[in-house]
Design a protein around this motif. Structure first.
Motif, PDB file in Angstrom:
ATOM      1  N   HIS A 162       5.047  -0.358  -1.404  1.00 51.30           N
ATOM      2  CA  HIS A 162       4.294  -0.926  -0.291  1.00 51.30           C
ATOM      3  C   HIS A 162       2.809  -1.017  -0.596  1.00 51.30           C
ATOM      4  O   HIS A 162       2.005  -1.261   0.296  1.00 51.30           O
ATOM      5  N   MET A 163       2.455  -0.808  -1.867  1.00 53.71           N
ATOM      6  CA  MET A 163       1.040  -0.904  -2.213  1.00 53.71           C
ATOM      7  C   MET A 163       0.866  -1.892  -3.362  1.00 53.71           C
ATOM      8  O   MET A 163       1.796  -2.171  -4.099  1.00 53.71           O
ATOM      9  N   ARG A 200       1.608   8.728   3.983  1.00 49.85           N
ATOM     10  CA  ARG A 200       1.295   7.604   3.097  1.00 49.85           C
ATOM     11  C   ARG A 200       2.526   6.999   2.432  1.00 49.85           C
ATOM     12  O   ARG A 200       2.501   5.868   1.989  1.00 49.85           O
ATOM     13  N   ILE A 201       3.600   7.778   2.321  1.00 47.60           N
ATOM     14  CA  ILE A 201       4.775   7.270   1.604  1.00 47.60           C
ATOM     15  C   ILE A 201       5.989   7.159   2.534  1.00 47.60           C
ATOM     16  O   ILE A 201       6.522   6.069   2.737  1.00 47.60           O
ATOM     17  N   LEU A 220       9.644   8.702  -5.347  1.00 50.73           N
ATOM     18  CA  LEU A 220       8.329   8.230  -4.889  1.00 50.73           C
ATOM     19  C   LEU A 220       7.552   9.380  -4.277  1.00 50.73           C
ATOM     20  O   LEU A 220       6.345   9.497  -4.446  1.00 50.73           O
ATOM     21  N   PHE A 251       4.734   2.825  -5.940  1.00 48.49           N
ATOM     22  CA  PHE A 251       4.879   2.714  -4.489  1.00 48.49           C
ATOM     23  C   PHE A 251       5.033   1.247  -4.110  1.00 48.49           C
ATOM     24  O   PHE A 251       4.092   0.467  -4.271  1.00 48.49           O
ATOM     25  N   PHE A 263      -4.327   5.605  -5.583  1.00 48.96           N
ATOM     26  CA  PHE A 263      -3.730   6.641  -4.730  1.00 48.96           C
ATOM     27  C   PHE A 263      -4.172   8.055  -5.125  1.00 48.96           C
ATOM     28  O   PHE A 263      -4.604   8.849  -4.290  1.00 48.96           O
ATOM     29  N   ALA A 314       7.851  -7.942   3.537  1.00 49.48           N
ATOM     30  CA  ALA A 314       7.642  -8.848   2.398  1.00 49.48           C
ATOM     31  C   ALA A 314       6.888  -8.159   1.268  1.00 49.48           C
ATOM     32  O   ALA A 314       6.091  -7.278   1.511  1.00 49.48           O
ATOM     33  N   ARG A 346      14.366   1.810   1.171  1.00 49.17           N
ATOM     34  CA  ARG A 346      13.259   1.915   0.218  1.00 49.17           C
ATOM     35  C   ARG A 346      12.780   3.358   0.037  1.00 49.17           C
ATOM     36  O   ARG A 346      11.972   3.633  -0.856  1.00 49.17           O
ATOM     37  N   ALA A 400       8.677   4.717 -10.507  1.00 43.67           N
ATOM     38  CA  ALA A 400       8.350   5.257  -9.180  1.00 43.67           C
ATOM     39  C   ALA A 400       7.012   4.744  -8.666  1.00 43.67           C
ATOM     40  O   ALA A 400       6.205   5.490  -8.136  1.00 43.67           O
ATOM     41  N   PRO A 414       5.396   4.789   5.967  1.00 42.18           N
ATOM     42  CA  PRO A 414       5.340   3.340   5.715  1.00 42.18           C
ATOM     43  C   PRO A 414       6.666   2.780   5.190  1.00 42.18           C
ATOM     44  O   PRO A 414       7.062   1.687   5.561  1.00 42.18           O
ATOM     45  N   LEU A 415       7.316   3.543   4.326  1.00 46.82           N
ATOM     46  CA  LEU A 415       8.547   3.007   3.739  1.00 46.82           C
ATOM     47  C   LEU A 415       9.707   3.023   4.722  1.00 46.82           C
ATOM     48  O   LEU A 415      10.666   2.278   4.562  1.00 46.82           O
TER      49      LEU A 415
END
Ligand SMILES: Nc1ncnc2c1ncn2[C@@H]1O[C@H](COP(=O)(O)OP(=O)(O)OP(=O)(O)O)[C@@H](O)[C@H]1O
Ligand SMILES: [Mg+2]
Lengths: 353, 291
Positions: free
Chosen positions: A93-94, B208-209, B191, A91, A102, B291, B186, A89, B212-213
Motif C-alpha cells: 500500500h506504499m 501503518r501495516i 509484512l 508494503f 518507512f 487500486a 493482503r 515483503a 491499512p491492509l
C-alpha cells in the motif's frame, strides 16, 4: 572475541513439538564488513538461524552478540538490522519511496531529511527514477532492489538476506549477485546471507558456512571449502567430485577398488580404509603411468570453455573437466588416460579397517 | 452484493464462449427470482389500481405521495441511521475476531472460524426471539436487575431502536466476519515482520501495516452489514415492537395493512434508488482504495 562484530554462540532452536533441534549448537563469529553465506540443503536450518539473529523467533538456548553486546533480550524493532526477505515483503500500500522511507520514519527522522536519504538509497540500487511507483508495478528484479534499498537506508548494523535471488531468472540473478556484492562492499555493512545455491555462495561470500541437519559442517573461505572440504558431505555439496575409497597399501598410496593404486599427500595408516576425492578439473589428459587411469569416453558434454567427459574404468565412472583450449579434444568412444597429481587428490576421511 | 475486490482474471477468446454457457443457469435463476420481480415492482409503482394489477392506467401520484410526505423522509432517515449504527458496531466487534482468525496459526483455527459463523445456521427470527428473551421487560437482564433490587421498573431495552440495533448487530456480525476474512487477503505476517525489522513497534505495525491492509475487508464488511440492516424487516419489527419505523416495516405496513400496493412499490423504488446510489458511490471509493 571483542574484535568480532557479530558473534553467534552455541545457538540451538528446537521448535515446539519437534523431536530434534532444527538448529543444533551453531557458533560463528564475523568481523565487521564481512559477508558470510549460510549454505545447505533445504530444511537444514538456515532460515531459522537468520530469524533468531533478527529476533523474529526466540532461540531455545545460546547467545547472539552484536558489537560485544548480548542482544537476545532486545526486541526486533530495536535491533537495527536490515532484512531482505525471500519474497521481498514490500508494503503493497506504499510507493517505492514510501517503502524505503518507512524505516527512517520509524526512527523519527524528520521529513526534510528523509527525502534526500531515500533518493540516495534508490539511486544506489538504480531505482532513482521509480520512487513514485507503487511497488506492485515493479518487476521482480526491481522489487528486490527496492527491498535492498529499504534495508540499507536505515544504516543497519547487520544485513540479513534470506535467499534474496531465488525468485529471479538466471541472467538477472547473475547481475544482482554482482550488485549486492558491490553495494555490500561499498557500504561496508556486515552481512549474512542464506542460499542453497553453491555458485552463489562461492562467488559472493567472504566466508561460507556449510550446514547439514542443523549443524555447521564446515566454515571457511570459498577456497578452503572447495579445495579442502572437511568431510564427504561438504565435498559432495560444494562442486562435483570423483569419490574414491580404498585401502592404504603404502605411505601415501591407496589401492582403489577397480582402479588400482592412487597416490595422495596425506598421512594415513597402512591398512586403514580411506575416502579420497578428485575434483573433475584436476584430471589432465596424459600418457599411461602412475596415478593415471585409462578408459573409453562414454559421455561428452561441451560447455564452451570446458568439456566434461566421463570414462568407465573397471566398473567405476570418472568425470573430468578439460579446458577446451588444451589442444586435442577426445571424441566419444576414444580411449583416453586421465592423470591426477598426488597433491590434487583430496583426502576426506580415514577409518581403521 | 459481494464487494471483495479480487481482480478479474484475464479471459481469452475460446474461454469466453464456455464462460457464457456456464453463466446461463445462474443468469436464468437471477432473471426469474430477481429481475422479473423488480420489473413488476417498478410497473406496480405507477399503477392506478390499488392491488397494482397490470393493464390499468399509469400515474405518478404514488411517487408524489412518497416524496412529499415528511413521514417517509423520516423513515428513510431512520433506516439510514439504523444502517450506519449497526454497521459501525458490527464492524468494531467483528474486526478483532476476524483479525484473530486470519492471523492465528493454531490448528483450532478452522473450528473457531466455523464457530464464529455458526449463528448463520439458525434463522434470524429465532435469534431475534432470543434477544427478546434477553432484553425484554421481563427478560433475563431486567429479571436479574429486579431480583437484585437494583431497579423497580423495567429498564427499556426492547421495543425501541436500542433493542433493534443490538439484535441486528449480533445477527449480522457473522456476515461481516466472513466478508472481512475474504477481504484480508493482503495481510501477510511477513509484512509485519519486515515492518518491525525496520523499527516499528507493535502499535505502529498495527497502524501503518495491519490497519491499512485490512481496510478493504473492513469496508466490505461494513457495506454488507449496512445493506442487510437497511433491508431488514423481521428484527426491527419484532425488537421495535411497532415503534421502530424503517423501510422494511413501512413497506410491509403499506402492503399488508393499508393494502396500498402501488404506494408500497413506489416507496420501495425510491428507497432502492437512494440506497443503490449510496452503495455505488461507496464501492467506487473502495475500488480506488484497493487500486
Ligand atoms: N515454524 C516452524 N515450526 C516447526 N518447525 C519448523 C518451523 N519452521 C521451520 N521448521 C523446521 O525446521 C527445520 C529448518 O527449517 P528452516 O526453514 O530453517 O530451513 P532452511 O534451511 O531455511 O530451508 P530452505 O532452504 O528450504 O528454506 C525444517 O526441518 C523445518 O521443517
Ligand atoms: Mg529457508
Amino acid at each position: 572475541m571483542s574484535e568480532h562484530h557479530v558473534v553467534v554462540d552455541n545457538l540451538v532452536k528446537t521448535y515446539p513439538g519437534a523431536a530434534t533441534p532444527s538448529v543444533d549448537h551453531v557458533s560463528f563469529a564475523l568481523p565487521k564488513g564481512e559477508m558470510l553465506a549460510l549454505l545447505g540443503p533445504s530444511g537444514c536450518g538456515k532460515t531459522t538461524i537468520l530469524r533468531m539473529i533478527a529476533g523474529l523467533i526466540e532461540p531455545t538456548s545460546g547467545a547472539i552478540q552484536l558489537n560485544g553486546r548480548e542482544i537476545s533480550q532486545t526486541p526486533v524493532h530495536k535491533r537495527n538490522m536490515g532484512m531482505v526477505f525471500q519474497a521481498y515483503a514490500l508494503f503493497p500500500h506504499m510507493t517505492v519511496a514510501g517503502n524505503v522511507a518507512f524505516g527512517l520514519e520509524m526512527r523519527g527522522i524528520p521529513h526534510s531529511e528523509r527525502g534526500p536519504k531515500v533518493q540516495r538509497a534508490l539511486d544506489m540500487v538504480k531505482l532513482g527514477h521509480l520512487g513514485d511507483r507503487r511497488v506492485t508495478q515493479l518487476s521482480g528484479g526491481q522489487q528486490q532492489r527496492c527491498a535492498i534499498a529499504r534495508s540499507l537506508v536505515i544504516e543497519p548494523e547487520l544485513l540479513l538476506l534470506d535467499e534474496p535471488l531465488s525468485n529471479l531468472d538466471a541472467k538477472l540473478r547473475d547481475e544482482m549477485r554482482d550488485e549486492i556484492r558491490e553495494i555490500q562492499s561499498r557500504t561496508g555493512v556486515t552481512a549474512i546471507f542464506v542460499t542453497h545455491d553453491q555458485d552463489e555462495a562461492l562467488s559472493m561470500a567472504d566466508r561460507l558456512a556449510v550446514m547439514s541437519a542443523g549443524k555447521i559442517e564446515q566454515i571457511g573461505t570459498p577456497r578452503e571449502i572447495f579445495d579442502a572440504p572437511a568431510n564427504e558431505f561438504v565435498a559432495g555439496f560444494i562442486g562435483a567430485g570423483n569419490f574414491l575409497s580404498g585401502r592404504v597399501t603404502a605411505p601415501g598410496e591407496a589401492e582403489i577398488e577397480g582402479l588400482g593404486p592412487l597416490r595422495f599427500e596425506a598421512p594415513a595408516r597402512i591398512g586403514s580404509q580411506v575416502n579420497l576425492m578428485v575434483r573433475p578439473h584436476r584430471f589432465k589428459l596424459a600418457a599411461p603411468g602412475p596415478n593415471a587411469f585409462t578408459g573409453q569416453v562414454d559421455s561428452l558434454v561441451y560447455r564452451g570453455q570446458i568439456l566434461t567427459l566421463g570414462i568407465s574404468v573397471g566398473g567405476k565412472r570418472l568425470t573430468a573437466d578439460l579446458h577446451t583450449h588444451a589442444g586435442h579434444l577426445p571424441a566419444k568412444g576414444e580411449t583416453v588416460t586421465l592423470a591426477v597429481a598426488p597433491g590434487d587428490v583430496t583426502f576426506l576421511s580415514e577409518a581403521a579397517a | 452484493m459481494s464487494a471483495t475486490g479480487a481482480p478479474a482474471q484475464q479471459i481469452t477468446g475460446s474461454n469466453r464462449f464456455m464462460l457464457l454457457i456456464l453463466l446461463v443457469p445462474g443468469l436464468l435463476a437471477l432473471m426469474t427470482t430477481f429481475l422479473l420481480p423488480m420489473i413488476w415492482l417498478a410497473r406496480a409503482s405507477f399503477s392506478t389500481s390499488s392491488m397494482a394489477a397490470f393493464g390499468g392506467g399509469m400515474t405518478l401520484e404514488h411517487y408524489h405521495a412518497a416524496l412529499t410526505d415528511p413521514f417517509y423522509w423520516k423513515v428513510a432517515m431512520n433506516t439510514l441511521s439504523l444502517g450506519v449504527t449497526v454497521s459501525f458496531f458490527a464492524v468494531i466487534l467483528s474486526y478483532p475476531i476476524a483479525l484473530f482468525l486470519t492471523r492465528s496459526t493454531s490448528r483450532w483455527r478452522g473450528v473457531l472460524t466455523a464457530l464464529a459463523v455458526a449463528p448463520l445456521l439458525t434463522s434470524a427470527v429465532v435469534r431475534t426471539y432470543g434477544w427478546m428473551v434477553i432484553l425484554g421487560d421481563r427478560g433475563v437482564i431486567n429479571g436479574t436487575l429486579q431480583a437484585l433490587s437494583l431497579t423497580t421498573d423495567p429498564v427499556r431495552l426492547s421495543n425501541n431502536t436500542f433493542g433493534a440495533t443490538v439484535a441486528l448487530v449480533e445477527i449480522l456480525m457473522p456476515y461481516s466476519i466472513l466478508a472481512m476474512l475474504a477481504g484480508f487477503g493482503r495481510l501477510n505476517p511477513q509484512l509485519e515482520e519486515a515492518a518491525s525489522m525496520l523499527g516499528a513497534s507493535k502499535l505502529r505495525v498495527f497502524w501503518r501495516i495491519i490497519l491499512p491492509l485490512s481496510l478493504p475487508g473492513i469496508l466490505t464488511g461494513a457495506l454488507l452489514v449496512f445493506v442487510l440492516a437497511i433491508s431488514a424487516f423481521v428484527t426491527p419489527r419484532l425488537m421495535g415492537g411497532g415503534r421502530v419505523f424503517v423501510l422494511g416495516t413501512e413497506v410491509f405496513q403499506e402492503a399488508t395493512v393499508t393494502l396500498n400496493w402501488p404506494l408500497a412499490a413506489a416507496l420501495s423504488v425510491v428507497l432502492l434508488a437512494l440506497f443503490s446510489s449510496v452503495i455505488v458511490i461507496y464501492q467506487r471509493a473502495l475500488r480506488r482504495l484497493e487500486a
